[in-house]
Design a protein around this motif. Structure first.
Motif, mmCIF file in Angstrom:
data_model
loop_
_atom_site.group_PDB
_atom_site.id
_atom_site.type_symbol
_atom_site.label_atom_id
_atom_site.label_comp_id
_atom_site.label_asym_id
_atom_site.label_seq_id
_atom_site.Cartn_x
_atom_site.Cartn_y
_atom_site.Cartn_z
ATOM 1 N N GLN A 130 -44.881 17.312 -11.626
ATOM 2 C CA GLN A 130 -45.126 18.660 -11.121
ATOM 3 C C GLN A 130 -45.700 19.567 -12.205
ATOM 4 O OE1 GLN A 130 -41.742 20.362 -9.054
ATOM 5 N NE2 GLN A 130 -41.112 18.356 -8.282
ATOM 6 N N GLN A 131 -45.454 19.242 -13.447
ATOM 7 C CA GLN A 131 -45.904 20.088 -14.544
ATOM 8 C C GLN A 131 -47.343 19.740 -14.935
ATOM 9 O OE1 GLN A 131 -43.694 22.490 -15.599
ATOM 10 N NE2 GLN A 131 -42.495 21.649 -13.910
ATOM 11 N N GLN A 132 -48.040 20.729 -15.507
ATOM 12 C CA GLN A 132 -49.368 20.439 -16.050
ATOM 13 C C GLN A 132 -49.216 19.608 -17.326
ATOM 14 O OE1 GLN A 132 -51.753 23.513 -17.614
ATOM 15 N NE2 GLN A 132 -50.122 24.544 -18.741
ATOM 16 N N VAL A 133 -50.153 18.693 -17.540
ATOM 17 C CA VAL A 133 -50.115 17.832 -18.721
ATOM 18 C C VAL A 133 -51.516 17.762 -19.310
ATOM 19 C CG1 VAL A 133 -49.419 15.590 -19.665
ATOM 20 C CG2 VAL A 133 -48.361 16.428 -17.551
ATOM 21 N N ASP A 135 -53.388 14.214 -7.205
ATOM 22 C CA ASP A 135 -53.154 15.296 -8.171
ATOM 23 C C ASP A 135 -54.482 15.936 -8.581
ATOM 24 O OD1 ASP A 135 -50.429 15.227 -8.377
ATOM 25 O OD2 ASP A 135 -50.365 13.953 -10.153
ATOM 26 N N ARG A 191 -53.002 18.359 -13.267
ATOM 27 C CA ARG A 191 -52.312 19.464 -12.595
ATOM 28 C C ARG A 191 -52.437 20.758 -13.403
ATOM 29 N NH1 ARG A 191 -48.881 14.946 -12.004
ATOM 30 N NH2 ARG A 191 -47.733 15.534 -13.857
ATOM 31 N N GLU A 237 -47.986 9.454 -15.553
ATOM 32 C CA GLU A 237 -47.837 10.846 -15.138
ATOM 33 C C GLU A 237 -48.541 11.165 -13.822
ATOM 34 O OE1 GLU A 237 -46.168 13.331 -16.172
ATOM 35 O OE2 GLU A 237 -45.421 12.733 -18.135
ATOM 36 N N ASP A 248 -40.105 16.579 -26.350
ATOM 37 C CA ASP A 248 -41.549 16.408 -26.489
ATOM 38 C C ASP A 248 -41.767 15.003 -27.025
ATOM 39 O OD1 ASP A 248 -41.407 16.463 -29.405
ATOM 40 O OD2 ASP A 248 -41.201 18.638 -29.239
ATOM 41 N N GLU A 299 -52.977 24.602 -14.791
ATOM 42 C CA GLU A 299 -52.715 25.962 -14.319
ATOM 43 C C GLU A 299 -54.032 26.599 -13.891
ATOM 44 O OE1 GLU A 299 -50.819 28.048 -17.448
ATOM 45 O OE2 GLU A 299 -48.832 27.209 -17.041
ATOM 46 N N SER A 309 -37.313 18.386 -17.028
ATOM 47 C CA SER A 309 -38.206 19.143 -16.158
ATOM 48 C C SER A 309 -38.691 18.236 -15.039
ATOM 49 C CB SER A 309 -39.397 19.672 -16.960
ATOM 50 O OG SER A 309 -40.118 18.608 -17.527
ATOM 51 N N ARG A 334 -40.659 15.833 -12.958
ATOM 52 C CA ARG A 334 -41.743 14.903 -13.211
ATOM 53 C C ARG A 334 -42.820 15.090 -12.155
ATOM 54 N NH1 ARG A 334 -41.090 10.392 -16.026
ATOM 55 N NH2 ARG A 334 -43.351 10.488 -15.965
#
Length: 749
Positions: free
Chosen positions: A178-181, A391, A405, A386, A53, A407, A174, A176
């Motif tokens: 693709q994850q929510q931020v 996106d 991105r 990011e 983190d 959820e 993880s 890059r």
């Protein structure tokens, strides 16, 4: 560097490329990389620490330390030698690491037997991903060539992480992009928007950091640099004999493009095994690292130039980036590190929102975003790193929050919030043409703030009863040279035409502080907000103000004209400005131009000194507008551009309300029209308290007029005044809790 060392460096990069090309999961790749680095550099230990983190590093792979410590050993940013490398972004090279003051003993790793330590940051364009470390039992300093080699390998690791090389089962990183931020920034303009990312400067992804043929890479670099230099030459030629300062800036830009030192460093990077793109990016990363350390504003601007040149060079080499052929999303939300007002205006109202990594609530971009009535979030750190074009993104300008991105549960809740806001807007539309009269019979005039022609359609749709503040500086800020008098007269005439007889208050040029004209020499000041700005600039350089006043008189063409001088701090400033206007009226009459039907001259009261000005000020001013944003920051000695303090001071503080009541009383004594202009006018609790304190005219952004009118129509100012007086009598520092409790009670009735 000797040929042998060069060969070893290139050999290491070649092995690294082979390791990355083999099919395996992320953890296996990292393990293989640590083994080959340790072997190639003759070290007993190679370890890779990555961020889990923003504040925590984790040992993700090692050759030489205890394998059981992998994914178990963690440290905080700044903790130990590894943490220091991550925090500072600088290498640490020590022959006796255990004796270093910052050394932290990690018993589970078994590293206490190793004396030598070399750690370099794994970073890409200023973004830290982790730390790469080699250690050996022998007490020795690693050579400059070894430091360079490890630095290059760390950069390649960062590039490959960008491309997802360490993703998969057992991956240490993880995926890059693709994850929510979630980004927590600062609200620059309220509102909410759902859309797709439109990057102002799309990120260039280097897919080939390691090269086989240095001669071919050097040829590609030189060809790209030649193309870059020609494009910069064209920019300088286009400037021609125009504004001297603009030309000087472009000449400095050209100097950087022709820098032999810059080119030599990139050639050295290629000689050591990097592709042309990676060589450019390595120097760009170094530039950005220097940017963060330079206090001098001029040098920072020059380093920004070098950063921009690097971006242009990378786009030439890769063919990536927006060239106008990429389709814009249907619902674009602009994402940028920073952006000028001209560029933002080019995008215009097709944008749904704007998110910036840099900037301030008073920046040019913020001013234009407010004029375009689109949500703006600033200081969203690292979002350009990011985000990718297209996106999905949610912008909450009210809270200063951005979801990249998101959820589906987050997106659904956000859509519900926007639906509720849209429903409220429908309710506000039904009261658009009603005057704002409270339940106890007080009439409050609601006007809008504007600064662009694009604002004027909001006069009809919002129900505003006129323009309480037209910011004339935007016409100066969005140009690269001084506008002509005829141009300004045409713009001001169109503003009056669009108002269709509604009153428009033109504020004369308010520059300085955070609003610096591109073609005006910048004066470095220790505290610009308290420095040479607004009326002070106008009186010191009266030619600009005289030209603007002439344009306003001609734009009126026989219609009513209302002019307001900004940032008046003493009576003499107002009288001098008023005298200049009167002389220009006489001059226009001599020239045979029609004079305005009526001329009203007022002042913005933005400094506490004018609350206690001589009676002559209140008697001579046709009207006074309280500039709430500046008045509050000066009253509380809290810079509104400083996020550490600007939210600590409350508009509903009893002392500040007392100052407002004092100004109201002064204006009542002389019969001077008084209004309040600023962000607080567009917030329900604040607006009700201002009205209860005696203000009968409020000016705000167009989107706030409906909600404020809705609250006024359902409120009794006498009751709110009682709440304020009671809270004050009970010794409250702020009346906000009492007022909010009163509003909640009324809502529940």
């Amino acid at each position: 560097m000797t040929q042998q060392t060069e060969s070893e460096s290139r050999k290491l990069l070649g092995r690294l490329r082979e390791a990355l090309a083999e099919q395996s999961d992320g953890q296996e790749r990292l393990d293989r990389i640590t083994r080959l680095i340790a072997t190639s550099m003759g070290a007993q230990v190679c370890s890779i620490y990555l961020f889990r983190d923003a504040d925590t590093l984790e040992l993700c792979a090692t050759e030489g330390l205890n394998a059981a410590a992998v994914h178990k050993t963690r440290m905080r940013l700044g903790e130990g030698l590894v943490g220091r490398v991550a925090k500072t972004g600088r290498a640490i090279n020590s022959a006796n690491a255990p004796q270093e003051r910052a050394f932290r003993y990690m018993p589970e790793t078994g590293e206490e037997i190793y004396s030598s330590f070399l750690g370099v940051p794994i970073q890409r364009l200023g973004e830290n991903l982790g730390v790469l470390v080699v250690q050996s039992k022998e007490a020795r300093q690693f050579s400059d060539d070894e430091v360079y080699a490890l630095d290059v390998v760390a950069m390649v690791l960062a590039e490959m992480a960008e491309l997802g090389a360490f993703i998969g089962e057992g991956a240490a990183l993880s995926a890059r992009h693709q994850q929510q931020v979630l980004f927590r920034g600062v609200s620059g303009q309220e509102g909410a928007a759902v859309g797709r990312v439109l990057l102002h400067e799309p990120r260039v992804v280097v897919t080939n950091p390691i090269a086989d043929d240095p001669h071919e890479e050097s040829r590609r670099l030189h060809a790209a640099v030649d193309t870059l230099r020609l494009s910069v030459d064209d920019m300088v030629s286009f400037a021609g004999n125009g504004d001297q300062e603009q030309r000087e800036v472009l000449e400095a830009y050209r100097m950087f493009a022709n820098s032999k030192g810059w080119l030599r460093k990139m050639e050295e990077n290629i000689a050591r095994g990097l592709s042309a793109e990676a060589a450019v990016e390595k120097e760009q990363s170094a530039t950005r690292a220097r940017l963060s350390q330079v206090p001098d504003a001029y040098l920072r601007d020059r380093l920004h130039d070098l950063d921009d040149l690097s971006n242009r060079l990378l786009r030439i080499l890769t063919g990536q980036g927006r060239d106008g052929s990429d389709p814009m999303p249907d619902d674009p939300i602009l994402v940028a590190r920073h952006i000028g007002p001209g560029d933002l205006l080019e995008y215009g109202r097709q944008l749904r929102g704007v998110v910036l990594e840099e900037g301030s609530v008073g920046s040019h971009a913020a001013i234009v975003a407010r004029a375009l009535a689109i949500p703006l979030v600033i200081n969203a750190a690292n979002i350009t790193t990011e985000a990718l074009n297209g996106d999905p993104i949610l912008v909450d300008g009210d809270q200063g929050i951005v979801h990249l991105r998101p959820e589906e549960t987050v997106a659904a809740a956000f859509r519900d919030k926007m639906a509720m806001q849209a429903e409220a807007l429908q309710r506000y539309a039904s009261i658009r043409d009603r005057p704002a009269v409270t339940l106890d019979g007080h009439r409050v005039v609601l006007r809008m703030n504007a600064g662009l022609m694009a604002d004027l359609p909001s006069l009809e749709s919002s129900g505003a009863e006129g323009v309480g503040l037209f910011r004339t500086e935007l016409q100066f800020l969005v140009r690269n040279k001084m506008p002509k008098r005829a141009e300004l007269a045409s713009i001001y005439a169109r503003v009056l035409d669009a108002a269709k007889g509604r009153p428009v208050t033109f504020r004369t040029l308010d520059i300085g502080s955070d609003k610096v004209l591109p073609y005006m020499k910048r004066t470095e000041e220790p505290n610009p907000a308290l420095g040479w700005r607004a009326i002070r600039v106008a009186l010191d350089k009266p030619g600009i103000m005289r030209m603007q006043l002439q344009a306003l008189i001609r734009a009126a063409n026989g219609r009513a004209l209302t002019v307001m001088f900004p940032f008046i701090a003493q009576l003499e400033e107002f009288e001098e400005g008023r005298d200049i206007l009167m002389r220009e009226l006489e001059r226009e009459e001599r020239l045979g131009h029609p004079l305005p039907e009526t001329v009203r001259v007022g002042a913005m009261l933005e400094t506490p000194s004018m609350a206690f000005a001589p009676n002559r000020f209140y008697e001579r001013a046709d009207f006074i507008s309280i500039g709430g944003n500046d008045l509050k920051q000066f009253f509380f000695a809290a810079d509104r551009e400083n996020e550490r303090v600007r939210r600590r001071y409350d508009s509903l503080n009893v002392s500040f309300l007392g100052l407002i009541e004092h100004i109201v009383a002064r204006c009542n004594e002389t019969g001077t029209e008084l209004s309040f202009c600023g962000e607080d006018a567009g917030r329900p609790a604040e607006a009700l308290c201002l009205a209860a304190s005696g203000l009968r005219m409020l000016s705000m952004r167009p989107a706030s007029i409906g909600p404020i009118k809705h609250f006024l129509l359902r409120s009794r100012l006498d009751e709110i005044k009682d709440v304020i007086d009671t809270a004050r009598a009970e010794g409250a520092q702020s009346v906000r809790p009492a007022v909010m409790a009163y509003l909640a009670e009324r809502a529940g009735r």
